[in-house]
Design an enzyme around this catalytic site. Structure first.
Site, PDB file in Angstrom:
ATOM      1  N   SER A  16     -36.409 -11.431  16.237  1.00 41.96           N
ATOM      2  CA  SER A  16     -37.123 -10.164  16.305  1.00 41.96           C
ATOM      3  C   SER A  16     -37.705  -9.889  17.679  1.00 41.96           C
ATOM      4  O   SER A  16     -38.175 -10.798  18.371  1.00 41.96           O
ATOM      5  CB  SER A  16     -38.250 -10.227  15.278  1.00 41.96           C
ATOM      6  OG  SER A  16     -39.155  -9.181  15.480  1.00 41.96           O
TER       7      SER A  16
ATOM      8  N   TYR B 112     -45.887 -13.888  11.236  1.00 40.96           N
ATOM      9  CA  TYR B 112     -44.472 -13.526  11.026  1.00 40.96           C
ATOM     10  C   TYR B 112     -43.667 -13.783  12.300  1.00 40.96           C
ATOM     11  O   TYR B 112     -42.636 -14.461  12.275  1.00 40.96           O
ATOM     12  CB  TYR B 112     -44.359 -12.045  10.629  1.00 40.96           C
ATOM     13  CG  TYR B 112     -42.947 -11.512  10.783  1.00 40.96           C
ATOM     14  CD1 TYR B 112     -41.952 -11.852   9.878  1.00 40.96           C
ATOM     15  CD2 TYR B 112     -42.603 -10.696  11.870  1.00 40.96           C
ATOM     16  CE1 TYR B 112     -40.645 -11.379  10.042  1.00 40.96           C
ATOM     17  CE2 TYR B 112     -41.305 -10.219  12.033  1.00 40.96           C
ATOM     18  CZ  TYR B 112     -40.334 -10.570  11.114  1.00 40.96           C
ATOM     19  OH  TYR B 112     -39.047 -10.115  11.292  1.00 40.96           O
TER      20      TYR B 112
ATOM     21  N   LYS C 237     -40.520 -16.660  13.502  1.00 41.54           N
ATOM     22  CA  LYS C 237     -39.222 -16.367  14.118  1.00 41.54           C
ATOM     23  C   LYS C 237     -39.036 -17.198  15.386  1.00 41.54           C
ATOM     24  O   LYS C 237     -37.952 -17.729  15.646  1.00 41.54           O
ATOM     25  CB  LYS C 237     -39.116 -14.866  14.430  1.00 41.54           C
ATOM     26  CG  LYS C 237     -39.023 -14.000  13.189  1.00 41.54           C
ATOM     27  CD  LYS C 237     -37.671 -14.170  12.508  1.00 41.54           C
ATOM     28  CE  LYS C 237     -37.613 -13.532  11.148  1.00 41.54           C
ATOM     29  NZ  LYS C 237     -36.342 -13.749  10.446  1.00 41.54           N
TER      30      LYS C 237
HETATM   31  N1  LIG Z   1     -36.563  -4.718   9.355  1.00 39.85           N
HETATM   32  C1  LIG Z   1     -36.969  -4.970  10.595  1.00 39.85           C
HETATM   33  O1  LIG Z   1     -37.628  -4.145  11.224  1.00 39.85           O
HETATM   34  C2  LIG Z   1     -36.599  -6.272  11.275  1.00 39.85           C
HETATM   35  C3  LIG Z   1     -36.796  -6.415  12.645  1.00 39.85           C
HETATM   36  C4  LIG Z   1     -36.469  -7.616  13.268  1.00 39.85           C
HETATM   37  C5  LIG Z   1     -35.955  -8.650  12.507  1.00 39.85           C
HETATM   38  N2  LIG Z   1     -35.777  -8.502  11.165  1.00 39.85           N
HETATM   39  C6  LIG Z   1     -35.255  -9.617  10.396  1.00 39.85           C
HETATM   40  O2  LIG Z   1     -34.063  -9.216   9.735  1.00 39.85           O
HETATM   41  C7  LIG Z   1     -33.927  -9.897   8.498  1.00 39.85           C
HETATM   42  C8  LIG Z   1     -33.676  -8.887   7.397  1.00 39.85           C
HETATM   43  O3  LIG Z   1     -34.756  -7.970   7.353  1.00 39.85           O
HETATM   44  P1  LIG Z   1     -34.815  -6.760   6.303  1.00 39.85           P
HETATM   45  O4  LIG Z   1     -35.572  -5.667   6.939  1.00 39.85           O
HETATM   46  O5  LIG Z   1     -33.463  -6.479   5.773  1.00 39.85           O
HETATM   47  O6  LIG Z   1     -35.751  -7.399   5.187  1.00 39.85           O
HETATM   48  P2  LIG Z   1     -35.603  -7.434   3.602  1.00 39.85           P
HETATM   49  O7  LIG Z   1     -36.904  -7.945   3.046  1.00 39.85           O
HETATM   50  O8  LIG Z   1     -35.089  -6.135   3.084  1.00 39.85           O
HETATM   51  O9  LIG Z   1     -34.484  -8.539   3.397  1.00 39.85           O
HETATM   52  C9  LIG Z   1     -34.754  -9.907   3.330  1.00 39.85           C
HETATM   53  C10 LIG Z   1     -34.114 -10.441   2.064  1.00 39.85           C
HETATM   54  O10 LIG Z   1     -34.312 -11.842   2.016  1.00 39.85           O
HETATM   55  C11 LIG Z   1     -34.547 -12.204   0.664  1.00 39.85           C
HETATM   56  N3  LIG Z   1     -35.268 -13.479   0.669  1.00 39.85           N
HETATM   57  C12 LIG Z   1     -36.500 -13.722   1.175  1.00 39.85           C
HETATM   58  N4  LIG Z   1     -36.809 -15.024   1.040  1.00 39.85           N
HETATM   59  C13 LIG Z   1     -35.731 -15.624   0.469  1.00 39.85           C
HETATM   60  C14 LIG Z   1     -35.427 -16.961   0.116  1.00 39.85           C
HETATM   61  N5  LIG Z   1     -36.305 -17.947   0.320  1.00 39.85           N
HETATM   62  N6  LIG Z   1     -34.214 -17.229  -0.414  1.00 39.85           N
HETATM   63  C15 LIG Z   1     -33.305 -16.237  -0.633  1.00 39.85           C
HETATM   64  N7  LIG Z   1     -33.543 -14.947  -0.306  1.00 39.85           N
HETATM   65  C16 LIG Z   1     -34.743 -14.653   0.239  1.00 39.85           C
HETATM   66  C17 LIG Z   1     -35.314 -11.048   0.081  1.00 39.85           C
HETATM   67  O11 LIG Z   1     -35.200 -10.955  -1.334  1.00 39.85           O
HETATM   68  C18 LIG Z   1     -34.694  -9.847   0.785  1.00 39.85           C
HETATM   69  O12 LIG Z   1     -33.658  -9.258   0.014  1.00 39.85           O
HETATM   70  C19 LIG Z   1     -35.202 -10.710   8.321  1.00 39.85           C
HETATM   71  O13 LIG Z   1     -34.943 -12.035   8.721  1.00 39.85           O
HETATM   72  C20 LIG Z   1     -36.181 -10.049   9.260  1.00 39.85           C
HETATM   73  O14 LIG Z   1     -37.167 -10.956   9.717  1.00 39.85           O
HETATM   74  C21 LIG Z   1     -36.088  -7.333  10.530  1.00 39.85           C
END
Ligand SMILES: NC(=O)c1ccc[n+]([C@@H]2O[C@H](COP(=O)([O-])OP(=O)(O)OC[C@H]3O[C@@H](n4cnc5c(N)ncnc54)[C@H](O)[C@@H]3O)[C@@H](O)[C@H]2O)c1
Length: 334
Positions: A117, A141, A145
């Site tokens: 991130s 958070y 990362k």
């Molecule tokens: N959305 C953003 O702005 C953003 C920005 C930078 C990085 N990210 C990273 O991208 C990735 C996806 O983000 P997103 O926005 O799609 O989030 P999201 O919450 O929609 O997706 C994450 C998924 O992981 C699943 N999950 C969580 N813990 C789990 C576990 N222990 N075992 C199995 N499944 C598990 C959740 O059910 C969820 O469906 C994450 O790693 C997040 O940190 C997101």
């Protein structure tokens, strides 16, 4: 190519799964449904379970021995919640990810693409950050990362594990066919909140933080269309070994953004233009853990991945609005 996508029921994971399919690959989804909705799994190969469940990971690999790469997106992702519940964030994002990586190496599946991130970056003059810019994660958070980046780099140096770390900037918008998008009932992401305010599901949009040292006092971000972000994963998976060969290292870190900085006020103005009406705005102090922000230097993504973003912020806003109208049909709630 078959690709294991942890967190594949989530916002970015479900969109990436679709981009993989469109490129002729097969995603295998592993998600606990802690956050992501079952509706986003659709008719894909799906394992409901936890990333730290080693027996489950073994079964997935046994049943899909042709998995070439894992995209590890599963995580807890809400910054203010991470301030209130640090244990849950370190346990799930750090301890559980370590189990997953170790098990993947043990099973001979060493290629990992990791969702990192832009929230890792400290604030720099001009707000443009490249992959060597100083890191100063401002929330539990973001620290989870950074810890996983370090663990991946150390494991890649010592074991067969190979890692491409994508530092996402700020994904917005929805899948172009409106099959998935922001699903949270009360989205914490800025655009989700704007859509709710625009559609009257919230009385106003709240700008959190108006005294930052940016051009208009509000936070600055690099908003990337989630479909562009999804496509970056497809390229990274397809070129995985070439990327690391170019890097001459067992791991690589790559910014994935558009290269343009947009302030929150500018986003609100752009939103009103696409929406065709002003959105009521309220101002409030920054939320705990909020960063002033940054935008990406994307030279490395262009040179090493051969990828650049091709969609505009307006495209993303339009798709988020269209998804806001459609999502109840798919999710069962407004
Ligand atoms: N959305 C953003 O702005 C953003 C920005 C930078 C990085 N990210 C990273 O991208 C990735 C996806 O983000 P997103 O926005 O799609 O989030 P999201 O919450 O929609 O997706 C994450 C998924 O992981 C699943 N999950 C969580 N813990 C789990 C576990 N222990 N075992 C199995 N499944 C598990 C959740 O059910 C969820 O469906 C994450 O790693 C997040 O940190 C997101």
């Amino acid at each position: 190519m078959k690709v294991l996508v942890t967190g594949g029921a989530g916002y970015i994971g479900s969109t990436t799964a679709k981009a993989l399919e469109e490129a002729g690959h097969t995603p295998v989804i592993l998600d606990s449904l802690l956050a992501g909705p079952r509706a986003f799994v659709r008719d894909r190969v799906f394992y409901e379970g936890d990333i730290a469940d080693r027996a489950l990971i073994s079964r997935v690999v046994e049943e899909h021995p042709d998995i070439a790469c894992t995209i590890h997106m599963a995580a807890r992702i809400v910054v203010p919640e991470s301030v209130e519940q640090p244990y849950e964030y370190y346990r799930d994002n750090v301890a559980k990810s370590l189990e997953l990586f170790d098990q993947l190496v043990a099973l001979g599946r060493p290629r990992v693409l990791f969702s990192s991130s832009a929230s890792l970056y400290g604030t720099v003059e001009g707000f443009e950050v490249d992959e060597r810019s100083p890191l100063a994660p401002a929330s539990p958070y973001a620290r989870t990362k950074l810890m996983m980046e370090m663990a991946l780099q150390d494991m890649a140096a010592a074991t067969d594990l190979r890692a491409i770390i994508l530092r996402y900037f700020n994904p917005i918008g929805s899948d172009p066919d409106l099959e998935s998008g922001v699903y949270a009932r009360e989205p914490s992401h800025v655009l989700g909140q704007l859509v709710m305010a625009a559609l009257g599901q919230q009385d106003a949009f709240t700008i959190t933080g108006t005294e930052h040292p940016t051009r208009d006092g509000t936070g600055i971000r690099d908003y990337i269309h989630v479909w562009d972000l999804a496509r970056a994963h497809v390229v990274a998976v397809e070129r995985f070994d070439d990327v690391l060969a170019t890097e001459r290292a067992p791991s690589a870190v790559i910014n994935v953004g558009t290269g343009d900085g947009v302030t929150v006020r500018e986003l609100v103005t752009g939103f009103a233009k696409v929406f065709g009406r002003e959105v009521p705005v309220r101002e409030a102090p920054p939320r705990p853990g909020d960063a002033i922000g940054a935008f990406a230097n994307v030279d490395k993504a262009r040179e090493v991945l051969g990828w650049t973003a091709s969609m505009t912020v307006e495209d993303a806003i339009a798709s988020a609005l269209a998804w806001g109208e459609r999502r109840e049909e798919i999710l069962g709630y407004p």
